[in-house]
Each structure stands twice: as structure tokens, then as C-alpha cells.
Design a protein around this motif. Structure first.
Motif, PDB file in Angstrom:
ATOM      1  N   THR A 392       0.371  -4.300  -8.023  1.00 17.65           N
ATOM      2  CA  THR A 392       1.466  -4.857  -7.231  1.00 17.65           C
ATOM      3  C   THR A 392       1.922  -3.860  -6.181  1.00 17.65           C
ATOM      4  OG1 THR A 392       2.200  -6.154  -9.133  1.00 17.65           O
ATOM      5  CG2 THR A 392       3.768  -5.870  -7.332  1.00 17.65           C
ATOM      6  N   GLN A 393       1.785  -4.225  -4.933  1.00 19.65           N
ATOM      7  CA  GLN A 393       2.286  -3.485  -3.779  1.00 19.65           C
ATOM      8  C   GLN A 393       1.883  -2.002  -3.754  1.00 19.65           C
ATOM      9  OE1 GLN A 393       6.435  -4.136  -2.738  1.00 19.65           O
ATOM     10  NE2 GLN A 393       6.434  -6.156  -3.693  1.00 19.65           N
ATOM     11  N   PRO A 394       0.608  -1.687  -3.858  1.00 18.54           N
ATOM     12  CA  PRO A 394       0.207  -0.277  -3.667  1.00 18.54           C
ATOM     13  C   PRO A 394       0.325   0.074  -2.183  1.00 18.54           C
ATOM     14  CG  PRO A 394      -1.731  -1.646  -3.984  1.00 18.54           C
ATOM     15  CD  PRO A 394      -0.554  -2.546  -4.189  1.00 18.54           C
ATOM     16  N   LEU A 395       1.324   0.851  -1.834  1.00 19.96           N
ATOM     17  CA  LEU A 395       1.608   1.111  -0.428  1.00 19.96           C
ATOM     18  C   LEU A 395       0.569   2.024   0.210  1.00 19.96           C
ATOM     19  CD1 LEU A 395       5.506   1.451  -0.393  1.00 19.96           C
ATOM     20  CD2 LEU A 395       4.072  -0.577  -0.070  1.00 19.96           C
ATOM     21  N   ASP A 396      -0.129   2.834  -0.591  1.00 19.84           N
ATOM     22  CA  ASP A 396      -1.173   3.668   0.010  1.00 19.84           C
ATOM     23  C   ASP A 396      -2.291   2.805   0.577  1.00 19.84           C
ATOM     24  OD1 ASP A 396      -1.844   2.863  -2.574  1.00 19.84           O
ATOM     25  OD2 ASP A 396      -2.955   4.692  -3.044  1.00 19.84           O
ATOM     26  N   VAL A 397      -2.635   1.718  -0.108  1.00 19.65           N
ATOM     27  CA  VAL A 397      -3.665   0.812   0.395  1.00 19.65           C
ATOM     28  C   VAL A 397      -3.161   0.091   1.640  1.00 19.65           C
ATOM     29  CG1 VAL A 397      -5.190  -1.110  -0.178  1.00 19.65           C
ATOM     30  CG2 VAL A 397      -4.510   0.498  -1.956  1.00 19.65           C
ATOM     31  N   LEU A 398      -1.901  -0.304   1.636  1.00 18.61           N
ATOM     32  CA  LEU A 398      -1.332  -0.993   2.790  1.00 18.61           C
ATOM     33  C   LEU A 398      -1.285  -0.082   4.011  1.00 18.61           C
ATOM     34  CD1 LEU A 398      -0.037  -3.409   4.103  1.00 18.61           C
ATOM     35  CD2 LEU A 398       2.157  -2.766   3.072  1.00 18.61           C
ATOM     36  N   VAL A 399      -0.884   1.165   3.813  1.00 17.15           N
ATOM     37  CA  VAL A 399      -0.849   2.122   4.922  1.00 17.15           C
ATOM     38  C   VAL A 399      -2.248   2.288   5.508  1.00 17.15           C
ATOM     39  CG1 VAL A 399      -0.599   4.585   5.418  1.00 17.15           C
ATOM     40  CG2 VAL A 399       1.227   3.363   4.222  1.00 17.15           C
ATOM     41  N   GLN A 400      -3.257   2.433   4.646  1.00 15.38           N
ATOM     42  CA  GLN A 400      -4.631   2.547   5.135  1.00 15.38           C
ATOM     43  C   GLN A 400      -5.024   1.303   5.916  1.00 15.38           C
ATOM     44  OE1 GLN A 400      -8.778   2.194   2.962  1.00 15.38           O
ATOM     45  NE2 GLN A 400      -7.908   4.192   2.483  1.00 15.38           N
ATOM     46  N   HIS A 401      -4.639   0.139   5.419  1.00 22.92           N
ATOM     47  CA  HIS A 401      -4.989  -1.115   6.085  1.00 22.92           C
ATOM     48  C   HIS A 401      -4.322  -1.221   7.455  1.00 22.92           C
ATOM     49  CE1 HIS A 401      -6.331  -5.268   6.332  1.00 22.92           C
ATOM     50  NE2 HIS A 401      -5.099  -5.666   6.588  1.00 22.92           N
ATOM     51  N   LEU A 402      -3.104  -0.737   7.576  1.00 25.92           N
ATOM     52  CA  LEU A 402      -2.428  -0.786   8.876  1.00 25.92           C
ATOM     53  C   LEU A 402      -3.218  -0.007   9.922  1.00 25.92           C
ATOM     54  CD1 LEU A 402       1.366  -0.341   7.961  1.00 25.92           C
ATOM     55  CD2 LEU A 402       0.124  -2.436   8.488  1.00 25.92           C
ATOM     56  N   VAL A 403      -3.710   1.158   9.559  1.00 25.39           N
ATOM     57  CA  VAL A 403      -4.499   1.946  10.512  1.00 25.39           C
ATOM     58  C   VAL A 403      -5.819   1.244  10.810  1.00 25.39           C
ATOM     59  CG1 VAL A 403      -5.509   4.205  10.990  1.00 25.39           C
ATOM     60  CG2 VAL A 403      -3.419   4.046   9.623  1.00 25.39           C
ATOM     61  N   THR A 404      -6.430   0.649   9.778  1.00 26.59           N
ATOM     62  CA  THR A 404      -7.679  -0.091   9.972  1.00 26.59           C
ATOM     63  C   THR A 404      -7.496  -1.235  10.958  1.00 26.59           C
ATOM     64  OG1 THR A 404      -8.496   0.461   7.762  1.00 26.59           O
ATOM     65  CG2 THR A 404      -9.419  -1.506   8.794  1.00 26.59           C
ATOM     66  N   VAL A 405      -6.442  -2.021  10.782  1.00 28.43           N
ATOM     67  CA  VAL A 405      -6.192  -3.169  11.655  1.00 28.43           C
ATOM     68  C   VAL A 405      -5.825  -2.698  13.065  1.00 28.43           C
ATOM     69  CG1 VAL A 405      -4.697  -5.167  12.008  1.00 28.43           C
ATOM     70  CG2 VAL A 405      -5.556  -4.650   9.729  1.00 28.43           C
ATOM     71  N   ALA A 406      -5.104  -1.580  13.141  1.00 30.31           N
ATOM     72  CA  ALA A 406      -4.765  -1.038  14.461  1.00 30.31           C
ATOM     73  C   ALA A 406      -6.024  -0.644  15.220  1.00 30.31           C
ATOM     74  CB  ALA A 406      -3.832   0.158  14.307  1.00 30.31           C
ATOM     75  N   LEU A 407      -7.036  -0.155  14.507  1.00 28.76           N
ATOM     76  CA  LEU A 407      -8.315   0.168  15.140  1.00 28.76           C
ATOM     77  C   LEU A 407      -9.092  -1.096  15.488  1.00 28.76           C
ATOM     78  CD1 LEU A 407      -9.504   3.140  12.897  1.00 28.76           C
ATOM     79  CD2 LEU A 407      -9.020   3.246  15.337  1.00 28.76           C
ATOM     80  N   GLY A 408      -8.917  -2.132  14.681  1.00 30.03           N
ATOM     81  CA  GLY A 408      -9.674  -3.365  14.860  1.00 30.03           C
ATOM     82  C   GLY A 408      -9.028  -4.322  15.838  1.00 30.03           C
ATOM     83  N   GLY A 409      -8.538  -3.830  16.945  1.00 23.77           N
ATOM     84  CA  GLY A 409      -7.944  -4.692  17.965  1.00 23.77           C
ATOM     85  C   GLY A 409      -6.442  -4.612  18.063  1.00 23.77           C
ATOM     86  N   GLY A 410      -5.797  -3.926  17.082  1.00 26.03           N
ATOM     87  CA  GLY A 410      -4.353  -3.779  17.135  1.00 26.03           C
ATOM     88  C   GLY A 410      -3.621  -4.914  16.421  1.00 26.03           C
ATOM     89  N   PHE A 411      -2.321  -4.736  16.230  1.00 27.28           N
ATOM     90  CA  PHE A 411      -1.534  -5.761  15.547  1.00 27.28           C
ATOM     91  C   PHE A 411      -0.113  -5.814  16.093  1.00 27.28           C
ATOM     92  CE2 PHE A 411      -0.834  -1.928  12.953  1.00 27.28           C
ATOM     93  CZ  PHE A 411       0.538  -1.942  12.762  1.00 27.28           C
ATOM     94  N   GLU A 412       0.475  -6.975  15.888  1.00 26.43           N
ATOM     95  CA  GLU A 412       1.893  -7.175  16.185  1.00 26.43           C
ATOM     96  C   GLU A 412       2.618  -7.198  14.847  1.00 26.43           C
ATOM     97  OE1 GLU A 412       4.054 -10.169  15.731  1.00 26.43           O
ATOM     98  OE2 GLU A 412       5.591  -8.772  16.461  1.00 26.43           O
TER      99      GLU A 412
END
Length: 850
Positions: A392-412
């Protein structure tokens, strides 16, 4: 174009007939539905989903054999292991020439060559078999949406293997991203060993509106136990292991092809060496397979298994999952499988085809493990299989995903927040936690704001969050993933051939000239250069055996409860199974000198020896739970009567030892049922506080934080062109831990470290459940005159921490001889020399029970 008639002809040409569950899956995919397929191993799950994909999706691409008109990436097939990826790819490619010539299939994982990657960078296949980590790498490409946006079906194979850990959360986040690009995306999960199917499907799909298909195909499962000539009445952890070698050799000899499963890579190395020493003529016919061996070695073994060119393979969980080895007739499991689901999974590696029986034979390394065969059969007959729960809500995985998505075209941020909350893992993610994650990737939080390396993601002038620094982008891509282990050292011959890799912490203890066993070879370390251990072949020297982290498994509640049910039957004089008949002398002696624990009776034993006052308790809840219980009860007792306790534990029970006199009859009931918590504190909150107070929680949390720091991108094991040692990683993570603790107390990664310590390492949920159950059981407190068969292995566990191997061997031999005399039987105990030999070779003992 794939048609139902063409599919029927393809099956008929191979003498097959589709099962009803396969047809149900084909229809569901044709209707555009998502779902979960649960069927026995070898029943045909792969073709149930794959043929459904070809029927529903291949026909949408014009039929042509022109290479430049190949269908675009349409199906993503996610597997948890690289070995499974290559095997799955072979299965997917087989029908393409006849049923979908315009489709191509390929794999992408850590084993994919640079040439293959380059070809895929130019054009992805129609179906791509990949791992969670490789999928995240694809999502981190600037053109991720163009390359993945037309995927229409995602298949997650062996979902049970991913669901309960952070890799499964990584998959959930990746699926949420793909669904944003393709709202009609279909998702199918496959498994053979799940106890909570509806929850598993809901977690995978992000909703409950899926099709659950259960494949009920005839499958004979045989579970038996390789019984020793005599079950030792006073066992100690692991001592039976290699004494069973001659019987294991006989079983392999009598079978056409056998998989010999061990629970750790160290155990696999030891058993492979022992088999070759016992049967030198089997060199080339017996192979070794585990994840630290080089890919070329693993590929050779897998191909040899498929072609029936090897008689046996000693392996670990590297061959646990879905790989189709038709020639394998049976499976041997060395030591406890620790759980019903894992036993079923491994059994399914034999008879891997519809209608063929699967057979697994348990090889006990401890007398009490003999009971597990009977317990497992009973649990399986009753349909009792372990459930898996998503983190439930592992924030380390979420933080990694945010950087991944930012590399993959960016996010709003707002759109991504809603996307993330569509997953089961983050359905209840608060605005505050989300904002904290955004701040963390933007500037590392308040304590790291001054350091440019932690300004990883920033909004551009349009409000789209991106990674502006190419160096930080390369560093992130090189470290994507949630698998955390010690830094590894490549092992290579001086002449150049690569053998595999071992953990740096093991090699750091060796000096040039030392020998170790790896890849089934005795190797001598020559020198270490540039993160590579250069070795040569050696002979005649006593070897060390590498240790790999992550190898410990704990007895599950399901299997522990099933064992207590067997003991309850024994207490009533019921000895129906061969296993319980073999154990009868041990269990009757346990009853004579004490009692047997059951599902209704909590057995506790007290004993006075020259070491002090002992308490033994047998909840059968698994080693991590017993660790927490032992510390918690010792802490509670010390609150009433200040004292110092020594602790020991195994999968079946735990021991408290005190040098001063203790009235266990008063203290134990009081510790099991303490005063109720205060008015402003729940029972669960009080328990959490007690558990943390009873342990060196700060150091344990610091260790857990090290893993979180690596997943979240605070520290990196691998920089482009540079590898960091485990010592460097440890120092870096400790520095961050102290900085956050002192200057950023609200850092949510610190809270996560403590939460994971409680939930995963100490299994506080199971601990609380065990405490409640223990309070509701009849307490049978027995005062002993001497150690019992159940208490003896716990005493040995405690002695291990205090004595050298030589002194421990002498002590064990003397104790067993005396206990056998007290029991009135002829002593067949090992002499001190035999015990010393076992301890010296003795990784076997430690691997299963310590």
C-alpha cells in the motif's frame, strides 16, 4: 487473417483439442473484456490468452508477408523472470507463421543483446515479451507514447509472483499509464497458485469489472516425502540435508529427468557439487541453474532440459515459474518449500502438459520437515492456498515512477494524480502525500534543496514536468527497478570466460589464494580488478560457499496451520500417512516428556539447565513472526521484572533464556495478555509501539531505508561508466537517514521505512494475529526434566551464536547421546566427527532454518 477454423486446424494438427476454459478466454478477449485466468500449471494458459489475442487482434492488420508492413506493437506480455521471457517467446512464435504471418514477436529484458535492442529501437515487434523493469525503461523514452500508445492487450504472466511486492506496484503504475493512452486497453493476468482470486484481479485491473476464468482440467498431483531410514528423535536445523544424498542419487537415477529445487543459491551450489562427487559419471548429465550464473550458462541448461539431454538440474526459483520443460518427470524439493503455493508451483514443473501427472518429492533437512508432506496434501485437498496482498502506497516506487514519466514525455500533476489513484496500490493516496512526492522530485525536499542533483523534475513554461538534465536522465534510466540486492562482482577466468556474479560482501571477505564454490566449480581467487573477481580452477582445498541476500523464506501461516492439524491428529493416535508414521517415534517421545501443540492448544515448555531458565513456545507461525514474538514477550516480561533474555527462533517456535530465576507460569500469561492500552490508543497502535520498543528498531529501520533510498533515487548503485560498492551505498544511505531524521522529520520515506520494517520484516499483521490466536488457545505449560525433541533444535540455534563449530559439534554429540539414553533407545546419534563434518559443509544447516 486468423480465423476460428484456422485455429481449430492448428490445434488438430498437433493432436490437441481446445479446453472449455480456453474458449471462454477467447470469447472474452473477442468481446474486449479484461480478466484473470487461473488454471493448473501446464494446463494451457499461455495459448488460452495468446490464441484469443490472435483471433481478436491479428485480423485487424492486413494479411501480408512484406516485412515493412508488419503489424505494430499490439500485445505486451509481462513476465517476472528472464528465463520465463525466453521460454514464453518460443511459445508465442510457434503459431505465427500459420496463423498470423504479418505478426512478429520478440523479447526485451536484461538478457537482450545490444544488437537486438538496436533493432527494436528502429521497430518494435507486434508482440513484445518483457519484464516490469524493461517496460519502465520503455516508458522512460521521450517517444514512449508513440511506441506504446497502440498496445491493445497487456498480459501479465505469473501474476502471483508480482502482486505482493514492489515489482507488482511498478506494473500497476505502468498499466495506468498505458490505459491513459489507450482507454480500451485489455489486461489479462495468469496464475496457477493464488488464494484470493477476486482481489488479485481487482489489483491488476484497477477495478472489479473483469472476467474470472478458472480452468478446471484433470491434473494428478503426487506429493510424497523421501523418508530417512530413521527420523532422528532429537533433530537440529539442517542436519539431515546431505545425509539424504544417497537416497537423492537413487531417486534421480530411477527417473528420466528431474529438477532438484533448493531454496537458496548457496544450497544449490552445495548439492550440485555433492551429486557430482557422488556420481562423477554424471558430469555433463547433471547441471546447475540459478540467477547469478551467466546467461549463456542458463540458456544452455534450459535448452538441454527441453531437449532431454540432461538427467537432472539443481536449481533455485530461477526455474520456479512457467517454463515449459516437457521431459521433466518429477521434482525433488530439498528442505521445506515453506508454503503451499510455492510447493504447487514447483510441482507443476513436472508433467508440464495437460493430462500428465505432476510429482514432487520432499527431501527433509530437519526431522520436523517430514510432517510437511502430509500437511501440504491436506491443505491442497481443502483448497487452502496463501493469499497475496499488494503493498500500500510505497512512495519510493511512486517517486521513481514520477521521474520515469517525466522522461517519457512529461506530465501534468493533476492528470497524473488521477492516473496514479486509479491503481489499487495508490487508490487512497492523499493530496498531501502527492504534493510531498512532487516536492521531493523537484528539489529533494527541504533538506536537499541546495543540491542540483536532486532537482530531477521541474515544470516548464507550459506547466509540464520534465527532466531537464541529460546526465540525471541517464542516471535514472541506469537504475530503474525495485529489485534491491548487494552490489555484485563479476566472476571471470583469467583467460577471459565469464562465469557469473556473486555479491560484493562475499568477495570482500576473501583474499587471493582463497577458494570458493561457484557454478559447480572449485575456484581460486587470483585478484579483484575493476569490480571483477579474476579466478582460476582449483582442486583439493576446502571451499567457501557464496551467500546471496534475499534467500530466506519463512513458513507461511497456511502451511504452519496444516502442520498443527497433523500434530493434533497425532495427539489423538492417528498415524495414517507415511510421513507421520516415520515421525511417530519422535512425536510419541515428545508426548511422553511433554505434549504436542495443536490448533487449540498452545504448548510452552520450561527447563532449568546450567545456562539458566529456558522457556520454549511453539506457535508454528514462521521465523519472522517468532522473532517479533520473542522480542515482544521478553520486553513485556522485563517491564514487570527487569531481566536480560537471550533469544532463539526457528519456523516452529522460539526460546527465551534468562540467567536469573524466572517464574514463567506468572510472567508468560501476563505477557500474552497485557494491560489494555490507554484511552487514546488502539490495541494495534499499542502493539506497534511495543514491537518498536522491543527491538533495535533504529538500526533495522536504517537498513530498510537503504533499500528505499535506492528505489527512490537518492542513491545509485550504477552510474553510467561507474559502479558503486555496497560499502559506499551503505554510507550514503546512512548519511541521508541521519540528515532526514535531524532536519526533515516529516520526510515520508522515513515513515515508509518503519512501516516496511513492521509489515515485511517483522510481519506485524501476522504477529498480531498470532497473539490473538495464542490468547484464545488453552495454554499448556509443561515443566521439563530434559530437552524434548521440539526444544532441542531451539537450544542448538542458541548455541550456534555462542560456540565455535568444534565446540558446538562436541556439545550436540554429547547432548544427543545422553537424551537417547534417557529415552531408553539405542543411540544412533552422530558422533562429534560427523557433526563437525556437517557443520563444516554446513551451509546446508543454515540455509533452511536460520
Amino acid at each position: 487473417m486468423t480465423s476460428a477454423r484456422g485455429l481449430q486446424s492448428w490445434f488438430a494438427a498437433r493432436g490437441w483439442k481446445p479446453f472449455d476454459f480456453q474458449r471462454r478466454v477467447w470469447q472474452a478477449i473477442a468481446d474486449g473484456r479484461s480478466g484473470m485466468l487461473h488454471a493448473t500449471t501446464g494446463a494451457g494458459k499461455t495459448y488460452a490468452v495468446w490464441m484469443g489475442a490472435l483471433l481478436a487482434l491479428a485480423g485487424r492488420t492486413p494479411s501480408t508477408r512484406r516485412k515493412d508492413a508488419a503489424a505494430p506493437l499490439t500485445v505486451l506480455w509481462i513476465t517476472p523472470m528472464r528465463a520465463l521471457a525466453s521460454d514464453t517467446l518460443r511459445a508465442l512464435q510457434e503459431p505465427l507463421a500459420e496463423l498470423a504471418p504479418q505478426w512478429t514477436a520478440a523479447s526485451r529484458s536484461g538478457d537482450t543483446s545490444s544488437g537486438e535492442r538496436s533493432a527494436q529501437d528502429r521497430r518494435l515487434p507486434s508482440a513484445l515479451v518483457t519484464t516490469p523493469e524493461s517496460l519502465s525503461l520503455l516508458l522512460a523514452r521521450a517517444d514512449a507514447r508513440d511506441r506504446l500508445g497502440r498496445v491493445q492487450l497487456v498480459v501479465v504472466d505469473e501474476w502471483h509472483e508480482l502482486m505482493g511486492n514492489k515489482r507488482g506496484v511498478q506494473v500497476q503504475l505502468a498499466l495506468a499509464r498505458l490505459r491513459q493512452w489507450q482507454p480500451a486497453l485489455m489486461t489479462w493476468g495468469m496464475s496457477a497458485t493464488l488464494g484470493n482470486l477476486n482481489d488479485a484481479m481487482r489489483t491488476l485491473l484497477g477495478h472489479a469489472d473483469g472476467v474470472l476464468v478458472q480452468g478446471e482440467t484433470p491434473k494428478t498431483l503426487l506429493i510424497d516425502t523421501l523418508l530417512p531410514p530413521r527420523a532422528e528423535r532429537f533433530p537440529w536445523g539442517g542436519h539431515l540435508g546431505l545425509t539424504m544424498l544417497a537416497q537423492v542419487v537413487g531417486e534421480i537415477e530411477s527417473s528420466g529427468s528431474t529438477l532438484v529445487f533448493t531454496n537458496t543459491r548457496s544450497q544449490a551450489e552445495i548439492w550440485y557439487a555433492a551429486l557430482i562427487e557422488a556420481r562423477p559419471d554424471w558430469a555433463g548429465l547433471v547441471a546447475l541453474h540459478h540467477g547469478s550464473l551467466d546467461r549463456s550458462v542458463r540458456d544452455w541448461v534450459e535448452l538441454a532440459l527441453k531437449e532431454g539431454r540432461v538427467k537432472a538440474v539443481v536449481c533455485t526459483s530461477s526455474l520456479d515459474l512457467g517454463v515449459d520443460f516437457l521431459p521433466v518427470e518429477r521434482v525433488l524439493q530439498i528442505g521445506s518449500a515453506k508454503g503451499v503455493a510455492r510447493l504447487l508451483q514447483r510441482a507443476g514443473r513436472s508433467g508440464h502438459a495437460p493430462g500428465r501427472p505432476s510429482r514432487i518429492t520432499l527431501v527433509p533437512t530437519h526431522s520436523l520437515e517430514i510432517a510437511e508432506g502430509a500437511a501440504a496434501r491436506t491443505a491442497i485437498a481443502a483448497g487452502h492456498i496463501e493469499a497475496r496482498e499488494s503493498p500500500t502506497q510505497p512512495l519510493d516506487v511512486l517517486v521513481q515512477h514520477l521521474v520515469t514519466v517525466a522522461l517519457g514525455g512529461g506530465f501534468e500533476p493533476e492528470a497524473l494524480y488521477q492516473e496514479v489513484r486509479s491503481t489499487a496500490a495508490y487508490a487512497d493516496l492523499s493530496r498531501q502525500a502527492w504534493q510531498w512526492c512532487l516536492d521531493f522530485v523537484r528539489q529533494g525536499g527541504p533538506s536537499l534543496a541546495a543540491y542540483p542533483d536532486y532537482h530531477r523534475v521541474v515544470p516548464d513554461e507550459h506547466g509540464i514536468w520534465r527532466v531537464p538534465d541529460a546526465r540525471l536522465a541517464r542516471r535514472h534510466r541506469a537504475n530503474i527497478g525495485t529489485i534491491v540486492s548487494d552490489a555484485s562482482i563479476s566472476v571471470q577466468y583469467l583467460s577471459g570466460g565469464r562465469i557469473g556474479s556473486v555479491e560484493e560482501s562475499f568477495v570482500a571477505r576473501l583474499k587471493p589464494g582463497d577458494c570458493f564454490l561457484f557454478g559447480g566449480r572449485l575456484l581460486e581467487l587470483v585478484r579483484i580488478h575493476d569490480m571483477t573477481a579474476l579466478v582460476r580452477r582449483a582442486q583439493g582445498k576446502r571451499p567457501a560457499v557464496p551467500r546471496w541476500g534475499g534467500g530466506r523464506m519463512a513458513l507461511t501461516s497456511t502451511l504452519g496451520d496444516a502442520m498443527l492439524e497433523q500434530l493434533a491428529l497425532a495427539a489423538q493416535g492417528c498415524w495414517e500417512s507415511p510421513e507421520m508414521q516415520s515421525l511417530r517415534p519422535l512425536l510419541e517421545l515428545q508426548q511422553k516428556w511433554s505434549a504436542l501443540p495443536t490448533t487449540q492448544r498452545l504448548l510452552a515448555e520450561t527447563l532449568r539447565t546450567r545456562e539458566g531458565w529456558h522457556l520454549f513456545v511453539y506457535p508454528f507461525a514462521g521465523r519472522p513472526v517468532h522473532l517479533g514474538l520473542a522480542n515482544l514477550l521478553a520486553w513485556r516480561m522485563a517491564q514487570h521484572a527487569p531481566n536480560t533474555f537471550s533469544l532463539a527462533f526457528n519456523d516452529y517456535g522460539f526460546e527465551l533464556l534468562c540467567a536469573q530465576e524466572v517464574d514463567w507460569a506468572v510472567l508468560l500469561p501476563r505477557a500474552l495478555d497485557p494491560e489494555p492500552p490507554g484511552a487514546h490508543q488502539s490495541e494495534e497502535q499499542a502493539l506497534l509501539g511495543e514491537v518498536l520498543a522491543s527491538l533495535n528498531a533504529s538500526e533495522l529501520t536504517r537498513r530498510r531505508f537503504r533499500e528505499i533510498a535506492r528505489v527512490s533515487g537518492l542513491i545509485f548503485q550504477s552510474y553510467p561508466g561507474e559502479r558503486r560498492s555496497s560499502r559506499q551505498l551503505q554510507a550514503s544511505s546512512s548519511l541521508f537517514y541521519e540528515v532526514f531524521r535531524k532536519y526533515d522529520a516529516g520526510n515520508l520515506l522515513l515513515d515508509q521505512a518503519q512501516g516496511e520494517l513492521l509489515a515485511q520484516e517483522l510481519e506485524v499483521g501476522r504477529l498480531a494475529q498470532s497473539l490473538r490466536r495464542m490468547r484464545g488457545m488453552q495454554l499448556n505449560l509443561v515443566t521439563l526434566e530434559r530437552p524434548t525433541p521440539f526444544s532441542f533444535p531451539l537450544m542448538v540455534e542458541l548455541f550456534r551464536e555462542q560456540l565455535s563449530n568444534e565446540r558446538l559439534a562436541d556439545r550436540i554429540a554429547r547432548m544427543v547421546a545422553q537424551l537417547e539414553r534417557d529415552a531408553g533407545g539405542a543411540s544412533q546419534a552422530m558422533d562429534a566427527g560427523a557433526v563437525k563434518a556437517t557443520l563444516a559443509f554446513g551451509a546446508d544447516a543454515a540455509n533452511s532454518n536460520r
